[in-house]
Design a protein around this motif. Structure first.
Motif, PDB file in Angstrom:
ATOM      1  N   HIS A 102      17.560   1.400  -9.571  1.00 28.30           N
ATOM      2  CA  HIS A 102      18.049   1.695  -8.225  1.00 28.30           C
ATOM      3  C   HIS A 102      16.861   1.835  -7.269  1.00 28.30           C
ATOM      4  O   HIS A 102      15.917   2.582  -7.546  1.00 28.30           O
ATOM      5  N   TYR A 103      16.925   1.125  -6.158  1.00 35.17           N
ATOM      6  CA  TYR A 103      15.918   1.245  -5.108  1.00 35.17           C
ATOM      7  C   TYR A 103      16.537   1.902  -3.880  1.00 35.17           C
ATOM      8  O   TYR A 103      17.667   1.572  -3.496  1.00 35.17           O
ATOM      9  N   LEU A 149       0.817  -1.206   0.000  1.00 30.93           N
ATOM     10  CA  LEU A 149       0.000   0.000   0.000  1.00 30.93           C
ATOM     11  C   LEU A 149       0.854   1.260   0.000  1.00 30.93           C
ATOM     12  O   LEU A 149       0.561   2.220  -0.684  1.00 30.93           O
ATOM     13  N   LEU A 150       1.937   1.238   0.791  1.00 34.82           N
ATOM     14  CA  LEU A 150       2.633   2.476   1.093  1.00 34.82           C
ATOM     15  C   LEU A 150       3.836   2.741   0.215  1.00 34.82           C
ATOM     16  O   LEU A 150       4.322   3.855   0.153  1.00 34.82           O
ATOM     17  N   SER A 151       4.357   1.709  -0.419  1.00 28.59           N
ATOM     18  CA  SER A 151       5.577   1.903  -1.197  1.00 28.59           C
ATOM     19  C   SER A 151       5.262   2.467  -2.558  1.00 28.59           C
ATOM     20  O   SER A 151       4.141   2.436  -3.037  1.00 28.59           O
ATOM     21  N   VAL A 152       6.290   2.929  -3.208  1.00 30.53           N
ATOM     22  CA  VAL A 152       6.131   3.519  -4.515  1.00 30.53           C
ATOM     23  C   VAL A 152       5.901   2.484  -5.588  1.00 30.53           C
ATOM     24  O   VAL A 152       5.600   2.809  -6.712  1.00 30.53           O
ATOM     25  N   VAL A 153       6.019   1.231  -5.223  1.00 27.96           N
ATOM     26  CA  VAL A 153       5.827   0.191  -6.227  1.00 27.96           C
ATOM     27  C   VAL A 153       4.344  -0.046  -6.437  1.00 27.96           C
ATOM     28  O   VAL A 153       3.891  -1.157  -6.557  1.00 27.96           O
ATOM     29  N   ASN A 184      14.761   4.957 -11.142  1.00 27.92           N
ATOM     30  CA  ASN A 184      14.995   5.163  -9.718  1.00 27.92           C
ATOM     31  C   ASN A 184      13.684   5.060  -8.953  1.00 27.92           C
ATOM     32  O   ASN A 184      12.744   5.820  -9.214  1.00 27.92           O
ATOM     33  N   LEU A 185      13.632   4.108  -8.012  1.00 29.00           N
ATOM     34  CA  LEU A 185      12.406   3.818  -7.274  1.00 29.00           C
ATOM     35  C   LEU A 185      12.645   3.858  -5.771  1.00 29.00           C
ATOM     36  O   LEU A 185      13.800   3.849  -5.316  1.00 29.00           O
ATOM     37  N   LEU A 186      11.551   3.856  -5.043  1.00 31.50           N
ATOM     38  CA  LEU A 186      11.596   3.815  -3.585  1.00 31.50           C
ATOM     39  C   LEU A 186      10.870   2.581  -3.088  1.00 31.50           C
ATOM     40  O   LEU A 186       9.964   2.061  -3.734  1.00 31.50           O
ATOM     41  N   SER A 187      11.264   2.120  -1.919  1.00 31.17           N
ATOM     42  CA  SER A 187      10.548   1.054  -1.227  1.00 31.17           C
ATOM     43  C   SER A 187      10.381   1.467   0.224  1.00 31.17           C
ATOM     44  O   SER A 187      11.263   2.119   0.792  1.00 31.17           O
ATOM     45  N   ARG A 209       9.383   7.738  -9.330  1.00 27.79           N
ATOM     46  CA  ARG A 209       8.048   7.470  -8.790  1.00 27.79           C
ATOM     47  C   ARG A 209       8.084   7.687  -7.286  1.00 27.79           C
ATOM     48  O   ARG A 209       9.093   7.421  -6.644  1.00 27.79           O
ATOM     49  N   ALA A 210       6.969   8.126  -6.750  1.00 32.53           N
ATOM     50  CA  ALA A 210       6.894   8.329  -5.304  1.00 32.53           C
ATOM     51  C   ALA A 210       5.456   8.207  -4.841  1.00 32.53           C
ATOM     52  O   ALA A 210       4.536   8.681  -5.510  1.00 32.53           O
ATOM     53  N   SER A 211       5.259   7.552  -3.715  1.00 37.41           N
ATOM     54  CA  SER A 211       3.930   7.564  -3.114  1.00 37.41           C
ATOM     55  C   SER A 211       3.714   8.920  -2.452  1.00 37.41           C
ATOM     56  O   SER A 211       4.660   9.582  -2.040  1.00 37.41           O
ATOM     57  N   VAL A 212       2.459   9.332  -2.383  1.00 32.45           N
ATOM     58  CA  VAL A 212       2.136  10.662  -1.867  1.00 32.45           C
ATOM     59  C   VAL A 212       1.483  10.532  -0.500  1.00 32.45           C
ATOM     60  O   VAL A 212       0.444   9.881  -0.346  1.00 32.45           O
TER      61      VAL A 212
END
Length: 543
Positions: free
Chosen positions: A251-252, A13-17, A42-45, A272-275
Motif C-alpha cells: 500500500h502506498y 530524494l524526499l520520498s520514503v522509497v 505500507n509505504l509513502l510517496s 518506512r518513512a523519510s525523516v
C-alpha cells in the motif's frame, strides 16, 4: 536513469522509497516464519505517479513503480548485478553485435497470455517512433538503425520497421547492435525497454496505462488501485517467478508533508518513512534510523534562453551549499561543486574516481558572484524558480531565494510551486526561468550523466546547444576502442557545462534519512535505474 532521466525529480530524494540500510544484504529469502506473517508492506510517496506508460515516463517515481509491476529481459538483483527477467538465456556473437535472447516459457501477462518477443519489438519501436517518441528514446541508439530512425532528414527517419530487432519465434528475440556498448544489458532492465502487448495497447487506445485495468502486468506485482492519494500493488499470480515473491500487498500513500511521515511511522501506519530535517537530531540514535549518500545530483537548471550567461555564473557562486546540507537537509547529502557524483565511475586504467581530475568546479564565493553580477550590469530583475509541491522542496527553495536575494542585489526570486505532474509539464515545454531539479544514473557508465546536455536531448529541457559538446558525446557513444580516452573526454565535458556555459548551478549530492521497521527484510536499493526492488522483500517477526 536514469537517461536512472533519467529527469529525476525530487521525489527520489524526499520520498520514503529511499533505500536499504544494512538489510539489503540479507539473502535468506525463504523462511518458514515468513509464511506465518501477514505479508503486507505500507509505504509513502512524496508525489502521485505521472504515468504508468513505460515509453512515456521520465521520472524516478514512475520508473520505480514500473519496476515492481513490469519486467524487462533482465532486472537488477540484490547485489546490483543482472538477474534473469523475461529472458532465461542469452547468446552473443563473437563481435558482440548480435544478441539472441531466449525468453522464459512461463513468462506471462496478467491476463494469462504469453509474453513474446513481439511484445518487446512493439514497445521498442513505439519508444523511438517520431509520433510517440519517448524522453528516453536516445537510449536505443546502440541498436542498429535506431539513430537514423530518430533523425530528421535521414532517409530512414520514422521507418521503425528497419530497427535491428527480430522475433526468430515467439520466445526468441534477436537484437543487432550498431555499437556493442558494454552497458546494453543493463538497459534491458530499465523501464523504457520493458515490453507492451500490442493488441491490448491498441484496444485500450488513449486510456492505456491511465487506470489499473487499462494495463497488463508481467512483473512480480500488479496494480489493483491507483488514485491521486495513493495506490496498491498485489502479488501477481501469473508471474513466472512468483514463488520467490513473498509480499501479498503493498500500500502506498501520497504524503507531501514530510513532517507528518514520522508520525505515521511511529503510529505503525507505515513501515518506512523519510525523516524531515527538523527531526534528524531527535531520531539519529533511533534503532530504525539511518542516513545514506547516493549518486543522485541536485541542482538549479537554467532556461538558457531567458537567463543570461553572466547572471547564471553569478547564481552558481551565490548559494552557501554547505549550510544547505548541514543545517537544512542533514540527511547524508553533501555539498556539490560539481555535476558528476563522487564514487560512481572510475578511470578504466588508473582506477581514479571521475572527480579526481577536476574536483570542485564552481564553489560558493560571494565576492566572485558579485563580480559576475556587476559584469552583467547589476540588473534589477525577477526570475521565477519552479519547484514541486513537496514540503522539503519548498524549504530548499526558500533557502535558495534568501541566499540569492541577499548576495546578488537587485535580484528577486519568485517561487512557483506546482504539483508534480504540472512541474514536469512545464519542464517538458521548457516554460520556466530556473528550476530545482535532480538527476540519478540509469546505468553504470559516465555517459548516463554526461549525455544529459546534448542538443535536443530527451531530457535536456534547457534550450542549451553546443556542437562541441555534442561531438564528444557522439564519439563517446561509438568509441569503445580506447576506454581511457573516452573516460577522459567525458570528464572534460563537465568543465564546459559548468564553468564555460553554466547550464546548471550544482547544489548537492543526494542522501536520505529514513526510518525502517526491523521486520522489513531485503528492501533492495539500487544506485542506478529504478530506485529499488520489492520482489525480494518479506515481513519477518513483526509481532
Amino acid at each position: 536513469m536514469k537517461n536512472w532521466l533519467l529527469l529525476i525529480i525530487l521525489s527520489l530524494l524526499l520520498s520514503v522509497v529511499a533505500g536499504a540500510c544494512g538489510q539489503a544484504g540479507e539473502k535468506n529469502f525463504g523462511r518458514e516464519q515468513v509464511e506465518k506473517e501477514e505479508q503486507v508492506l505500507n509505504l509513502l510517496s512524496s508525489a502521485d505517479l505521472p504515468t504508468m506508460d513505460t515509453t512515456e515516463a521520465d521520472d524516478s517515481a514512475s520508473f520505480t513503480a514500473m519496476n515492481q509491476v513490469f519486467e524487462g529481459l533482465y532486472r537488477l538483483g540484490p547485489d546490483q548485478k543482472l538477474v534473469p527477467g523475461v529472458a532465461k538465456a542469452l547468446e552473443k556473437s563473437e563481435d558482440g553485435r548480435v544478441l539472441t535472447f531466449h525468453l522464459h516459457e512461463k513468462a506471462k501477462w496478467s491476463d494469462g497470455s504469453p509474453v513474446t518477443a513481439h511484445d518487446f519489438i512493439f514497445a521498442w519501436k513505439k519508444a523511438i517512433h517520431p509520433k510517440t517518441l519517448s524522453p528516453y528514446a536516445y537510449l536505443f541508439k546502440p541498436i542498429q538503425n535506431a539513430e537514423a530512425i530518430m533523425t530528421k532528414g535521414n532517409p530512414l527517419f520514422g521507418k521503425v520497421d528497419v530497427l535491428g530487432v527480430k522475433a526468430l519465434n515467439d520466445k526468441t528475440l534477436q537484437v543487432t547492435l550498431d555499437i556493442p556498448v558494454p552497458y546494453f544489458l543493463y538497459l534491458t532492465a530499465f523501464p523504457t525497454f520493458f515490453p507492451q502487448k500490442e493488441s491490448f495497447v491498441k484496444k485500450t487506445g488513449s486510456e492505456y496505462a491511465l487506470y489499473p485495468d487499462k494495463m497488463l502486468y508481467n512483473g512480480p506485482f500488479f496494480m489493483s488501485k491507483w488514485t491521486t492519494s495513493g495506490w496498491t500493488f498485489e502479488k501477481n499470480r501469473t508471474y513466472w517467478d512468483r514463488d520467490t515473491v513473498k509480499l501479498e500487498k503493498i500500500h502506498y500513500k501520497v504524503m507531501k508533508d514530510a513532517a507528518s511521515e514520522t508520525n505515521l511511522f511511529e503510529t505503525g501506519q507505515v513501515d518506512r518513512a523519510s525523516v524531515h530535517a527538523a527531526f534528524i537530531d531527535y531520531y539519529q540514535n533511533h534503532p530504525d534510523f539511518y542516513t545514506k549518500r547516493d549518486p543522485s545530483m541536485w541542482f538549479l537548471k537554467f532556461n538558457v534562453d531567458r537567463i543570461p550567461l553572466l547572471q547564471r555564473k553569478a547564481i552558481q557562486r551565490a548559494i552557501n551549499k554547505e549550510q544547505l546540507v548541514e543545517n537544512l537537509l542533514k540527511n547524508g547529502s553533501v555539498k556539490a561543486d560539481y555535476f558528476f557524483p563522487e564514487g560512481f565511475a572510475f578511470h578504466p586504467t588508473s582506477g581514479e574516481d571521475f572527480r579526481a581530475k577536476y574536483g570542485n568546479l564552481v564553489s560558493y564565493d560571494v565576492d566572485e558572484a558579485k563580480r559576475y553580477w556587476k559584469e552583467a550590469g547589476s540588473p534589477k530583475v525577477t526570475w521565477e524558480l519552479l519547484i514541486s509541491d513537496q514540503d522539503q522542496t519548498k524549504k530548499i527553495a526558500e533557502f535558495i531565494k534568501n541566499e540569492l536575494e541577499t548576495n546578488l542585489p537587485g535580484l528577486t526570486i519568485s517561487i512557483n510551486v506546482q504539483p508534480f505532474k504540472q512541474r514536469l509539464a512545464l519542464d517538458h515545454a521548457i516554460n520556466y526561468d530556473i528550476q530545482l531539479a535532480g538527476w540519478g544514473p540509469d546505468y553504470q557508465d559516465p555517459l548516463t550523466f554526461m549525455d544529459l546536455w546534448v542538443t535536443d536531448g530527451g531530457n535536456n529541457k534547457t534550450n542549451y546547444e553546443n556542437p562541441e559538446y555534442d561531438k564528444v558525446i557522439e564519439e563517446a557513444i561509438s568509441n569503445y576502442h580506447s576506454l581511457a580516452a573516452r573516460f577522459e573526454s567525458l570528464q572534460n565535458l563537465e568543465v564546459i557545462v559548468l564553468k564555460d556555459d553554466a547550464v546548471i548551478a550544482p547544489l548537492f549530492q543526494g542522501g536520505h534519512a529514513v526510518l525502517q521497521k526491523k521486520y522489513v527484510k531485503n528492501f533492495i536499493e539500487h544506485p542506478f535505474g529504478p530506485a529499488y526492488s520489492l520482489k525480494w522483500v518479506f515481513i519477518d517477526k513483526k509481532y
